[in-house]
Every structure is written in structure tokens, then in C-alpha cells.
Design a protein around this motif. Structure first.
Motif, PDB file in Angstrom:
ATOM      1  N   LEU A   1       0.834  -1.206   0.000  1.00 51.97           N
ATOM      2  CA  LEU A   1       0.000   0.000   0.000  1.00 51.97           C
ATOM      3  C   LEU A   1       0.870   1.257   0.000  1.00 51.97           C
ATOM      4  O   LEU A   1       0.568   2.231  -0.711  1.00 51.97           O
ATOM      5  N   ALA A   2       1.933   1.239   0.777  1.00 52.82           N
ATOM      6  CA  ALA A   2       2.849   2.396   0.812  1.00 52.82           C
ATOM      7  C   ALA A   2       3.532   2.595  -0.537  1.00 52.82           C
ATOM      8  O   ALA A   2       3.721   3.729  -0.993  1.00 52.82           O
ATOM      9  N   LEU A   3       3.901   1.485  -1.190  1.00 51.87           N
ATOM     10  CA  LEU A   3       4.540   1.568  -2.507  1.00 51.87           C
ATOM     11  C   LEU A   3       3.570   2.132  -3.538  1.00 51.87           C
ATOM     12  O   LEU A   3       3.953   2.977  -4.369  1.00 51.87           O
ATOM     13  N   VAL A   4       2.313   1.689  -3.501  1.00 50.49           N
ATOM     14  CA  VAL A   4       1.312   2.165  -4.456  1.00 50.49           C
ATOM     15  C   VAL A   4       1.079   3.665  -4.296  1.00 50.49           C
ATOM     16  O   VAL A   4       1.131   4.431  -5.264  1.00 50.49           O
ATOM     17  N   GLY A   5       0.821   4.094  -3.075  1.00 53.73           N
ATOM     18  CA  GLY A   5       0.577   5.513  -2.845  1.00 53.73           C
ATOM     19  C   GLY A   5       1.810   6.363  -3.028  1.00 53.73           C
ATOM     20  O   GLY A   5       1.751   7.462  -3.603  1.00 53.73           O
ATOM     21  N   GLY A   6       2.960   5.870  -2.576  1.00 51.47           N
ATOM     22  CA  GLY A   6       4.201   6.631  -2.663  1.00 51.47           C
ATOM     23  C   GLY A   6       4.676   6.823  -4.088  1.00 51.47           C
ATOM     24  O   GLY A   6       5.183   7.897  -4.445  1.00 51.47           O
ATOM     25  N   SER A   7       4.527   5.795  -4.932  1.00 52.91           N
ATOM     26  CA  SER A   7       4.966   5.924  -6.321  1.00 52.91           C
ATOM     27  C   SER A   7       4.151   6.979  -7.065  1.00 52.91           C
ATOM     28  O   SER A   7       4.693   7.739  -7.877  1.00 52.91           O
ATOM     29  N   ALA A   8       2.835   7.049  -6.778  1.00 49.69           N
ATOM     30  CA  ALA A   8       2.007   8.084  -7.405  1.00 49.69           C
ATOM     31  C   ALA A   8       2.450   9.471  -6.951  1.00 49.69           C
ATOM     32  O   ALA A   8       2.527  10.411  -7.765  1.00 49.69           O
ATOM     33  N   LEU A   9       2.763   9.603  -5.675  1.00 48.33           N
ATOM     34  CA  LEU A   9       3.206  10.890  -5.148  1.00 48.33           C
ATOM     35  C   LEU A   9       4.528  11.315  -5.769  1.00 48.33           C
ATOM     36  O   LEU A   9       4.722  12.498  -6.102  1.00 48.33           O
ATOM     37  N   VAL A  10       5.447  10.377  -5.942  1.00 44.86           N
ATOM     38  CA  VAL A  10       6.742  10.681  -6.552  1.00 44.86           C
ATOM     39  C   VAL A  10       6.568  11.196  -7.972  1.00 44.86           C
ATOM     40  O   VAL A  10       7.193  12.191  -8.381  1.00 44.86           O
ATOM     41  N   VAL A  11       5.704  10.531  -8.753  1.00 48.80           N
ATOM     42  CA  VAL A  11       5.472  10.967 -10.127  1.00 48.80           C
ATOM     43  C   VAL A  11       4.837  12.355 -10.155  1.00 48.80           C
ATOM     44  O   VAL A  11       5.197  13.205 -10.980  1.00 48.80           O
TER      45      VAL A  11
END
Length: 433
Positions: A412-422
Motif C-alpha cells: 500500500l505504501a509503494l502504491v501511494g508513494g509511487s504516485a506521489l513521486v510521479v
């Protein structure tokens, strides 16, 4: 409406579906079709995204951009399953179907979540409906000798009225037929494009450094999340059927995007860099984009031009149906109206504002597609699904329900964090422009 159904017997019986959909007149079981759900997901996904795809992938090249397409597909599957998981949990809590993203955000993050999700959801959907109405009218006017403005209104009334007047089974058949038309016209286009296909061209002019710039539009191309509450209710909360609908329904567009990407990037496109029309300024950039747009180039071809127009119109129509259904369900839920009714108010609220806006500003949203993909899609259908699933899994009263995405909080952290990074990376690029 709600009737528990189980497989087997005893304490270890496995729940197949949460409830049974009943015909309001006959009270007979009326289960949703997996094929219809797959068609709805595929039809909603194949829309404006595939029409804009070649213009954003050509600078990165085939292999880097194809890697982005595959990554965005996987991401769309995961986030879609997270939305479905939270939707099913809240259907169990509320005891009804038609639980929209608004109700999901409110249940997990109270009033702030409801306001943020509601505003983002309505903005994104209205913006996309403006684009579909504008583009749909333009395409209709190529087949019928009427003005684009009148054609836009005709497109809205015809397709929107069909969605309103048709019951679920008829609309499923209509949408399935439209999706089949999309596939047939798409294959016809490919057959012509591949006749001039140059395999060596796929490895030329590749720039992996530009691949990340494709993400907003590619992510926008894989948006279907708005109709997940619709298919979750239609498939009676059956997790296996819903998973099949999402994976297969997005897998069809994935194959189409990859084939389309290869056919167009392997097709000989004239060089317009030295065209005297291309002057400095935003207006000149728009002209340049129109000239190098592969769809515009192929549309002038006497052999394939009709197929291009037909494919574009069918793709826009299928996406329009999906987004209308999703927004009507969302607005109806916000107005506390029962689902599966013929109440005209949610349809009016859904269709009237974007139709008026499309008439007054027919091209304004097309200039903001990239921003909609960056902030609307990655925020609403990237960060929010992970955040809602995180919160819902922590609730003791819903913790007994199975998850649809493994990996726990790290995923879940990877999913949300990757969107934030982009989003941050794209914002930096926008500031530099």
C-alpha cells in the motif's frame, strides 16, 4: 435485493457473493454478467487515452514507452482491486450496493476525505466528459454534414439518453456491441498500418529519459476506476468475478495499446520540424501537435480514413457510457437516491454542465489532459485507493474480510508513494517549462 448466498454448507462454507440482485418486477435472481463487466471495463478504458497515446510515446520510443504502458497497466490493476476491496467492505457495512467513491472516502477519512475525493472526482469526470462531448461532436460531424456544436449536442442527447432509457441488460448488450466495433475497426486500422511497418524503426530514436513524461497520459488511458462500484454491485460482491472483470477488462486495452504503439511508431511519419507554420508560442505548439498526430495523418488516407473515424467515435462512445454511469452513480449516492432508478436528476447534473462547457470552450480541456492525468488520476485513483484500503483494513469490524491485493502495508505504501513521486516529478517539469 440483499440475499446471502453461500457455496457448500457448515461453518466453513465459502461466500460466493454478498447478496443477490433481484428483478424489481419479477423478484427473480438477476445476476450480472462477467462478460458484460469485462466489456464495461474495457470500453471505459479505451477512449481518449488511446487516441492521444502516440503523440506522447513517439519521443520516448517504442521500448521505453511500452515499458511505461505495461507498468501503468499493472498499477491500474492493483489500484482497481484496492478500490473494489474497499467497496466490498463498505457494502458489507452499509448493507447496500451502489457505494460510490464519495461514500468510501467519507467512511474511511470522514468529512475531509469526502470533500477532497468528491471535488477531485467531479472535476476529473466533468473534464473528461467535456473532452468526450467535444471530440464526439467533431467525429459525428465527419459522418453527417452538421456543425460540430450541433453534433456535440446530438452526441450527448443520443448516447446519454440511451444510457438513461436502457435497463441494465440492454445497456450491457449495447456496450458489448460497441466494444466489438472498437476491436473490429482497430484491427482494420492495424492491418493498414502494418502494411507499411518498419521493425527497425522501433529501435530508432529511443530516449528512455523521456519515458517518465509519458506516465500522466498513459495513466489517464488506463482509467476505469469510476465504474468499479457499478460492476461490484452488478457482480454481487463476488471477488473472483470482480477480479476477472478488472484483469481481463484492462488486459484488452493493454494489448491494444501495445499493438497500436508499435504500429504507429513503426509507421513512416513525415518530418514537420521545418514546417514554416510552426511558429513560437502555445498556438504554434497546438498546430504542431495536430500535424504530427498519427490519427490525423492516417485519417487523410483514402483507405484507412473511415476506419480511423469509426474507431475514434466508437472508442469515445464506450468511454462516455462508462464515465456517465460512474458519475451518475456517484451523484445519486451523494443525493441519497436509491440505485437502479429512472430518476432524471442525476443524469441532468451529470450531462448538462459538461455539455454547456464543451460548447463554450471546445478545446480547453485538451490542453489540460496532462495535468488531469498528473493530479486527477494519480491522486484520485493512485494515492486515494491505497489510503482507503489502509484505513479500512485497520477497522476491527471489517478485518475479517479477505484482501484482494496481497503484501500488506508495504505494498500500500509503494502504491501511494509511487504516485506521489510521479506527481512531484511532473510538477518540477511543469515549473521548468
Amino acid at each position: 435485493r440483499w440475499w446471502p448466498a453461500q457455496r457448500g454448507g457448515g461453518a466453513e462454507s465459502e461466500t460466493v457473493r454478498l447478496f443477490s440482485n433481484l428483478n424489481e418486477e419479477t423478484l427473480k435472481h438477476q445476476p450480472g454478467s462477467v462478460l458484460a463487466a469485462v466489456s464495461l471495463v474495457a470500453g471505459t478504458t479505451v477512449g481518449a487515452g488511446i487516441l492521444a497515446l502516440p503523440a506522447v510515446t513517439r519521443d520516448a520510443g517504442y521500448w521505453p514507452s511500452s515499458a511505461v504502458i505495461c507498468g501503468c497497466w499493472l498499477y491500474a490493476c492493483v489500484t482497481g482491486l484496492l478500490v473494489a476491496e474497499t467497496n466490498i467492505r463498505l457494502m458489507c457495512e452499509l448493507g447496500r450496493g451502489g457505494v460510490s467513491l464519495l461514500s468510501m472516502a467519507k467512511s474511511t477519512y470522514d468529512r475531509p476525505g469526502e470533500i477532497l475525493a468528491g471535488g477531485s472526482y467531479i472535476f476529473l469526470h466533468y473534464a473528461l466528459l467535456v473532452a468526450y462531448i467535444s471530440r464526439g461532436g467533431e467525429l459525428v460531424s465527419t459522418f453527417v454534414d452538421i456543425s460540430p456544436a450541433f453534433a456535440s449536442m446530438a452526441f450527448t442527447v443520443l448516447v446519454g439518453g440511451t444510457v438513461y432509457a436502457s435497463d441494465e441488460s440492454i445497456l450491457d448488450n449495447i456496450n458489448t456491441g460497441l466494444v466489438m466495433g472498437v476491436v473490429v475497426s482497430f484491427l482494420a486500422i492495424l492491418s493498414v498500418a502494418l502494411a507499411s511497418f518498419d521493425l527497425a524503426a522501433l529501435s530508432e530514436s529511443s530516449d528512455a529519459g523521456r519515458a517518465l513524461s509519458c506516465i500522466p497520459v498513459v495513466a489517464l488511458a488506463f482509467v476505469y476506476h469510476n465504474i468499479i462500484p457499478v460492476i461490484s454491485s452488478s457482480l454481487e460482491g463476488d471477488r473472483k468475478k470482480i477480479t476477472t472483470a478488472i484483469v481481463v477488462g484492462t488486459g484488452i486495452p493493454l494489448a491494444m495499446f501495445l499493438l497500436w504503439n508499435g504500429a504507429i511508431l513503426g509507421y513512416s511519419v513525415p518530418d514537420v520540424a521545418a514546417d514554416p507554420v510552426l511558429e513560437a508560442g502555445a498556438a504554434a505548439e497546438q498546430v504542431a501537435e495536430q500535424i504530427v498526430d498519427p490519427l490525423k495523418l492516417l485519417q487523410e488516407d483514402a483507405t484507412v480514413g473511415t476506419y480511423i473515424s469509426a474507431f475514434s467515435l466508437l472508442a469515445v462512445a464506450t468511454s462516455f457510457i462508462g464515465f456517465v454511469l460512474g458519475l451518475v452513480d456517484f451523484i445519486g449516492d451523494g443525493m441519497k437516491m436509491p440505485t437502479n432508478t429512472r430518476n432524471a436528476l442525476p443524469f441532468i447534473v451529470t450531462l448538462f454542465p459538461p455539455a454547456v462547457f464543451a460548447l463554450g470552450y471546445p478545446d480547453i480541456f485538451l490542453q489540460a489532459l496532462e495535468y488531469a492525468g498528473t493530479y486527477g488520476v494519480l491522486g484520485l485513483f493512485g494515492i486515494l485507493p491505497a489510503a482507503m484500503a489502509w484505513k479500512a483494513r485497520e477497522r476491527d469490524d471489517l478485518s475479517h474480510l479477505p484482501t484482494m491485493v496481497p503484501g500488506g502495508k508495504p505494498v500500500l505504501a509503494l502504491v501511494g508513494g509511487s504516485a506521489l513521486v510521479v506527481m512531484v516529478q511532473q510538477t518540477a517539469l511543469y515549473i521548468q517549462r
